[in-house]
Enzyme design. Structure first.
Site, PDB file in Angstrom:
ATOM      1  N   HIS A  24     -24.880 -64.066 -40.781  1.00 46.64           N
ATOM      2  CA  HIS A  24     -25.935 -63.620 -39.866  1.00 46.64           C
ATOM      3  C   HIS A  24     -25.250 -62.788 -38.780  1.00 46.64           C
ATOM      4  O   HIS A  24     -24.095 -63.043 -38.429  1.00 46.64           O
ATOM      5  CB  HIS A  24     -26.585 -64.869 -39.260  1.00 46.64           C
ATOM      6  CG  HIS A  24     -27.792 -64.615 -38.412  1.00 46.64           C
ATOM      7  ND1 HIS A  24     -27.705 -64.150 -37.119  1.00 46.64           N
ATOM      8  CD2 HIS A  24     -29.116 -64.784 -38.662  1.00 46.64           C
ATOM      9  CE1 HIS A  24     -28.922 -64.046 -36.614  1.00 46.64           C
ATOM     10  NE2 HIS A  24     -29.797 -64.417 -37.529  1.00 46.64           N
TER      11      HIS A  24
ATOM     12  N   ASP B 191     -20.964 -71.600 -38.277  1.00 46.34           N
ATOM     13  CA  ASP B 191     -22.335 -71.330 -37.872  1.00 46.34           C
ATOM     14  C   ASP B 191     -23.223 -72.264 -38.701  1.00 46.34           C
ATOM     15  O   ASP B 191     -23.428 -72.030 -39.896  1.00 46.34           O
ATOM     16  CB  ASP B 191     -22.652 -69.855 -38.153  1.00 46.34           C
ATOM     17  CG  ASP B 191     -24.141 -69.554 -37.995  1.00 46.34           C
ATOM     18  OD1 ASP B 191     -24.892 -70.446 -37.576  1.00 46.34           O
ATOM     19  OD2 ASP B 191     -24.525 -68.411 -38.308  1.00 46.34           O
TER      20      ASP B 191
ATOM     21  N   GLN C 242     -28.354 -72.734 -39.827  1.00 45.76           N
ATOM     22  CA  GLN C 242     -29.238 -72.877 -40.984  1.00 45.76           C
ATOM     23  C   GLN C 242     -28.903 -74.137 -41.778  1.00 45.76           C
ATOM     24  O   GLN C 242     -29.632 -74.500 -42.687  1.00 45.76           O
ATOM     25  CB  GLN C 242     -29.093 -71.639 -41.867  1.00 45.76           C
ATOM     26  CG  GLN C 242     -30.312 -71.268 -42.663  1.00 45.76           C
ATOM     27  CD  GLN C 242     -31.535 -70.988 -41.808  1.00 45.76           C
ATOM     28  OE1 GLN C 242     -32.525 -71.708 -41.890  1.00 45.76           O
ATOM     29  NE2 GLN C 242     -31.490 -69.955 -40.983  1.00 45.76           N
TER      30      GLN C 242
ATOM     31  N   LYS D 136     -34.823 -74.281 -35.034  1.00 49.29           N
ATOM     32  CA  LYS D 136     -34.832 -74.277 -36.504  1.00 49.29           C
ATOM     33  C   LYS D 136     -34.912 -75.684 -37.080  1.00 49.29           C
ATOM     34  O   LYS D 136     -34.989 -75.861 -38.288  1.00 49.29           O
ATOM     35  CB  LYS D 136     -33.571 -73.585 -37.025  1.00 49.29           C
ATOM     36  CG  LYS D 136     -33.551 -72.105 -36.693  1.00 49.29           C
ATOM     37  CD  LYS D 136     -32.514 -71.376 -37.478  1.00 49.29           C
ATOM     38  CE  LYS D 136     -32.279 -69.984 -36.956  1.00 49.29           C
ATOM     39  NZ  LYS D 136     -33.319 -69.024 -37.354  1.00 49.29           N
TER      40      LYS D 136
ATOM     41  N   CYS E  55     -31.348 -60.243 -40.266  1.00 50.99           N
ATOM     42  CA  CYS E  55     -30.133 -60.175 -39.417  1.00 50.99           C
ATOM     43  C   CYS E  55     -28.883 -60.294 -40.273  1.00 50.99           C
ATOM     44  O   CYS E  55     -27.887 -60.905 -39.870  1.00 50.99           O
ATOM     45  CB  CYS E  55     -30.138 -61.239 -38.326  1.00 50.99           C
ATOM     46  SG  CYS E  55     -31.504 -61.095 -37.190  1.00 50.99           S
TER      47      CYS E  55
HETATM   48  C1  LIG Z   1     -27.334 -68.574 -40.256  1.00 44.12           C
HETATM   49  C2  LIG Z   1     -27.853 -68.234 -38.891  1.00 44.12           C
HETATM   50  N1  LIG Z   1     -26.999 -68.096 -37.878  1.00 44.12           N
HETATM   51  C3  LIG Z   1     -27.392 -67.813 -36.645  1.00 44.12           C
HETATM   52  C4  LIG Z   1     -28.713 -67.634 -36.356  1.00 44.12           C
HETATM   53  C5  LIG Z   1     -29.120 -67.311 -34.962  1.00 44.12           C
HETATM   54  O1  LIG Z   1     -29.953 -68.299 -34.459  1.00 44.12           O
HETATM   55  P1  LIG Z   1     -30.635 -68.100 -33.038  1.00 44.12           P
HETATM   56  O2  LIG Z   1     -31.455 -66.853 -33.139  1.00 44.12           O
HETATM   57  O3  LIG Z   1     -31.434 -69.322 -32.844  1.00 44.12           O
HETATM   58  O4  LIG Z   1     -29.513 -67.964 -32.073  1.00 44.12           O
HETATM   59  C6  LIG Z   1     -29.664 -67.746 -37.368  1.00 44.12           C
HETATM   60  C7  LIG Z   1     -31.085 -67.469 -37.123  1.00 44.12           C
HETATM   61  O5  LIG Z   1     -31.802 -67.006 -37.977  1.00 44.12           O
HETATM   62  C8  LIG Z   1     -29.211 -68.072 -38.663  1.00 44.12           C
HETATM   63  O6  LIG Z   1     -30.087 -68.224 -39.658  1.00 44.12           O
END
Ligand SMILES: Cc1ncc(COP(=O)(O)O)c(C=O)c1O
Length: 431
Positions: free
Chosen positions: A146, A224, A227, A250, A389
């Protein structure tokens, strides 16, 4: 990996939906009753909310915990001696302890409340990377990231004069580790950053080999888990990572709160990220010193009620059972892959159902994903269309965007049936 159409699979309606037995079975229908959002219709159809990877819906238990807190216990934290101040501080710190237990961290001081996973990852990039990276060093990410775990590292590496290295995906869409030796020969690897679950493909990564390699290089491993944490058990000790970021919205919690877990010794050695109130020990004209963990990284008024909501969300997920949630999502993914294969001209992306969380990305040949999503809305079906993203991944797939249906503990197979019905409708519009 660019999946061939799987039209040949015979139709499997909901009646044929076969549950895999798990030690503790999730009752999605019962859980769904906890979510007020499903009490409405959209365009005269039941709401089929297949956009949970984007943001999840919230159960009454979370909404009520936040309302009750506002009505009975709200004040600012860590700075009042009155009853409400103490209750509010207990609420915030109680939530921190819940997140600690949820992630199996050793110490609640290692849990930093942030706005979201993005902020947590930026905190590590700026505070750790800004002081530990320089020429000759390398930051390694993957093509599956992401942007939140890609762009901050790209930026900080280049700003510090370090190399930014991307591990490519192989033909199956998995991260290709065959170049690791060469990377280790060419660079001093200082950071390895990747996700545990891909938001675009749903892939559940086996991080063991990469974590071990990172530590052999003397690098930190940044996970990260935005998800992953909503969908399966995340254990920071078992993962053997150094930093891990999650987002509350999420995982049935409110927006505006996330958590960064970091090893205490690393956090202690780092400079603060944001500066101001609450994060200091003493302030003089000559010099300011920083507070203890976690306060050093929590400048300004905390997201107090959001933390309470996140704590309630953790309780909710634990009551449902993370193993049961993961098993349910595998079932839903398998069902969705089978049913979607009936749609003419569909291209399915990603791994088999047993290696993916509840995420299915697909394209309808010749129809732009935004058109697909817009027509599906008329059927009461909410999905996401776009690059998710993940532009490097889209580039790898050779598409500007995909459609993504994503599931959660409240998803029922009828919603997938509604999606398939809508997709046939999309085909008719473009026939
Ligand atoms: C794998 C992953 N990392 C990071 C993020 C970023 O999350 P946030 O927008 O809540 O910071 C997301 C959001 O879609 C995600 O799916």
């Amino acid at each position: 990996m660019r999946g061939a159409s799987r039209r040949s699979l015979h139709r499997r309606g909901y009646d044929a939906f076969v549950a895999v037995t798990t030690s503790r079975k999730l009752d999605a229908r019962a859980l769904r009753a906890d979510f007020p959002i499903f009490e409405q219709e959209i365009h005269g159809r039941p709401l089929a909310y297949l956009d949970s990877a984007n943001s999840s819906q919230k159960p009454r238990q979370v909404l009520e915990a936040m309302t009750e807190f506002y009505e009975t216990s709200y004040a600012n934290v860590h700075r009042a001696v009155h009853v409400l101040g103490e209750r509010a501080t207990a609420g915030l710190e109680g939530a921190r302890e819940k997140v600690r237990a949820f992630l199996n961290a050793r110490d609640a001081r290692e849990i930093i409340f942030v706005r979201n996973a993005t902020e947590g990852l930026n905190l590590v990039a700026y505070s750790w990377g800004g002081n530990n990276l320089g020429p000759g060093d390398a930051v390694v990410v993957t093509e599956l990231e992401h942007h939140s775990n890609f762009v901050p590292w790209q930026y900080i590496a280049r700003r510090q004069g370090a190399e930014f290295v991307m591990l490519p995906l192989d033909a199956n869409g998995d991260v290709d580790l065959s170049g690791l030796d060469e990377i280790a020969r060419a660079h001093r690897v200082k950071v390895v950053a990747t996700n545990l679950v891909s938001n675009a493909l749903g892939t559940i990564q086996d991080l063991g080999p990469l974590t071990r390699w990172a530590h052999e290089q003397g690098a930190i491993f940044v996970c990260d888990a935005a998800q992953a944490a909503p969908h399966l058990r995340v254990d920071v000790q078992a993962l053997d990572c150094d930093f891990l970021a999650i987002s509350g919205h999420k995982m049935c919690g409110p927006s505006g709160i996330g958590a960064l877990w970091g090893r205490a010794e690393l956090l202690q050695a780092m400079e603060p990220f944001l500066l101001g109130g609450h994060m200091i020990s003493s302030v003089r004209y000559e010099k300011t010193t920083w507070g203890e963990l976690p306060h050093k990284f929590e400048a300004g008024t905390s997201p107090i009620v959001e933390a309470v909501g996140l704590g309630a969300a953790v309780d909710y997920l634990e009551a449902a059972g993370l193993d049961a949630i993961e098993a349910w999502e595998h079932e839903l993914a398998a069902y969705a892959l089978g049913r979607l294969a009936e749609v003419p001209g569909i291209v399915l992306y990603g791994p088999p159902a047993d290696r993916r969380a509840g995420v299915v990305s697909f394209d309808l040949e010749g129809i732009h994903p935004h058109d697909v999503a817009q027509i599906l809305d008329r059927y009461g079906v909410a999905i996401r269309a776009g690059h998710h993203c993940c532009q490097p991944l889209m580039h790898h797939l050779g598409v500007p965007a995909t459609n993504r249906a994503s599931f959660y503990l409240y998803t029922v197979p009828e919603e997938i049936d509604q999606l398939v019905e809508g997709l046939h409708g999309v085909r008719e519009v473009f026939a």
